[in-house]
Design a protein around this motif. Sequence first.
Motif, short mmCIF file in Angstrom:
data_model
loop_
_atom_site.label_atom_id
_atom_site.label_comp_id
_atom_site.label_asym_id
_atom_site.label_seq_id
_atom_site.Cartn_x
_atom_site.Cartn_y
_atom_site.Cartn_z
N VAL A 1 16.47 87.69 20.63
CA VAL A 1 17.52 87.17 19.76
C VAL A 1 17.25 87.49 18.29
N GLY A 2 16.09 88.00 18.01
CA GLY A 2 15.71 88.39 16.65
C GLY A 2 14.54 89.36 16.70
N LEU A 3 13.80 89.42 15.62
CA LEU A 3 12.63 90.28 15.54
C LEU A 3 11.43 89.55 16.13
N ALA A 4 10.75 90.18 17.08
CA ALA A 4 9.54 89.62 17.69
C ALA A 4 8.32 90.34 17.11
N LEU A 5 7.36 89.55 16.63
CA LEU A 5 6.13 90.10 16.07
C LEU A 5 4.93 89.50 16.78
N ASP A 6 3.90 90.29 16.96
CA ASP A 6 2.65 89.84 17.58
C ASP A 6 1.49 90.25 16.68
N GLU A 7 1.07 89.34 15.83
CA GLU A 7 -0.03 89.62 14.90
C GLU A 7 -1.39 89.59 15.58
N ASP A 8 -1.46 89.07 16.78
CA ASP A 8 -2.73 89.00 17.51
C ASP A 8 -3.05 90.31 18.23
N ASN A 9 -2.03 90.98 18.74
CA ASN A 9 -2.24 92.16 19.58
C ASN A 9 -1.61 93.44 19.05
N GLN A 10 -0.59 93.32 18.19
CA GLN A 10 0.10 94.51 17.69
C GLN A 10 0.36 94.44 16.19
N ASP A 11 -0.61 93.93 15.44
CA ASP A 11 -0.44 93.81 14.01
C ASP A 11 -0.23 95.17 13.34
N ASP A 12 -0.68 96.23 13.98
CA ASP A 12 -0.50 97.57 13.44
C ASP A 12 0.96 98.03 13.49
N LYS A 13 1.81 97.30 14.23
CA LYS A 13 3.22 97.67 14.35
C LYS A 13 4.14 96.80 13.48
N THR A 14 3.57 95.76 12.87
CA THR A 14 4.38 94.80 12.12
C THR A 14 5.16 95.43 10.97
N ALA A 15 4.51 96.18 10.13
CA ALA A 15 5.18 96.75 8.95
C ALA A 15 6.35 97.64 9.35
N ASP A 16 6.17 98.49 10.34
CA ASP A 16 7.26 99.36 10.80
C ASP A 16 8.38 98.56 11.45
N ARG A 17 8.02 97.55 12.21
CA ARG A 17 9.05 96.71 12.85
C ARG A 17 9.87 95.97 11.81
N ILE A 18 9.21 95.44 10.79
CA ILE A 18 9.92 94.73 9.72
C ILE A 18 10.84 95.70 8.97
N LYS A 19 10.32 96.84 8.63
CA LYS A 19 11.11 97.83 7.88
C LYS A 19 12.38 98.22 8.66
N ALA A 20 12.23 98.52 9.95
CA ALA A 20 13.38 98.90 10.79
C ALA A 20 14.36 97.74 10.94
N TRP A 21 13.85 96.53 11.11
CA TRP A 21 14.70 95.35 11.30
C TRP A 21 15.51 95.05 10.04
N VAL A 22 14.84 95.09 8.90
CA VAL A 22 15.54 94.82 7.64
C VAL A 22 16.62 95.88 7.39
N ALA A 23 16.29 97.14 7.68
CA ALA A 23 17.29 98.20 7.52
C ALA A 23 18.51 97.95 8.41
N ASP A 24 18.26 97.41 9.62
CA ASP A 24 19.35 97.12 10.55
C ASP A 24 20.23 95.96 10.07
N ILE A 25 19.63 94.92 9.55
CA ILE A 25 20.43 93.73 9.20
C ILE A 25 21.05 93.79 7.80
N LYS A 26 20.53 94.61 6.92
CA LYS A 26 21.03 94.63 5.53
C LYS A 26 22.54 94.75 5.43
N GLY A 27 23.11 95.64 6.17
CA GLY A 27 24.56 95.85 6.13
C GLY A 27 25.37 94.76 6.82
N LYS A 28 24.68 93.87 7.54
CA LYS A 28 25.37 92.80 8.27
C LYS A 28 25.34 91.48 7.51
N LEU A 29 24.56 91.43 6.44
CA LEU A 29 24.49 90.21 5.65
C LEU A 29 25.69 90.14 4.70
N ALA A 30 26.07 88.93 4.38
CA ALA A 30 27.24 88.72 3.53
C ALA A 30 26.99 89.11 2.09
#
Length: 165
Positions: free
Chosen positions: A136-165
Amino acid sequence: MEKVGIFFGSDGGNSKNAAEQIAAELGNAELIDVASASKDQLASFKNLILVTPTYGSGDLQTDWEDFLDSLSGGDFAGKVVGLVGLGDQDTYSDTFCDGISHIYNKAKDSATIVGQTSTDGYEFSDSQSIVDGKFVGLALDEDNQDDKTADRIKAWVADIKGKLA
């Protein structure tokens, strides 16, 4: 895009760090710790990003639990909401990122929920935070996949930016 209220609950710091990374990537955002947040603060934003860790076996973080109990579904009316959940897909594989499901269930009937993400790239057995095959949103795992967090956040923010009011 109107200013975004990023509400987070954090005991160990991972959710706060994620919220800060999202704010930096998004710009025009205000960080608010739900431990000291008010209903009026939530009401003052049209755009919300709600960040929570999952505790124990799928529980909502304590500050979020208290804050969410003070809200009704109607408090999310007319809002655009992005959800971010943190979890441990190894130790808590059967309740991965369940924390955001509690917030989603409160907001889903009156808010526009944005930022659903694919379950690809994760290894877990179950999650209450999956609807129609996606988180239902962005899922992050800082215990096992912290190396993917920055890329996941960047892609997620790019996706939602145009959907925000």
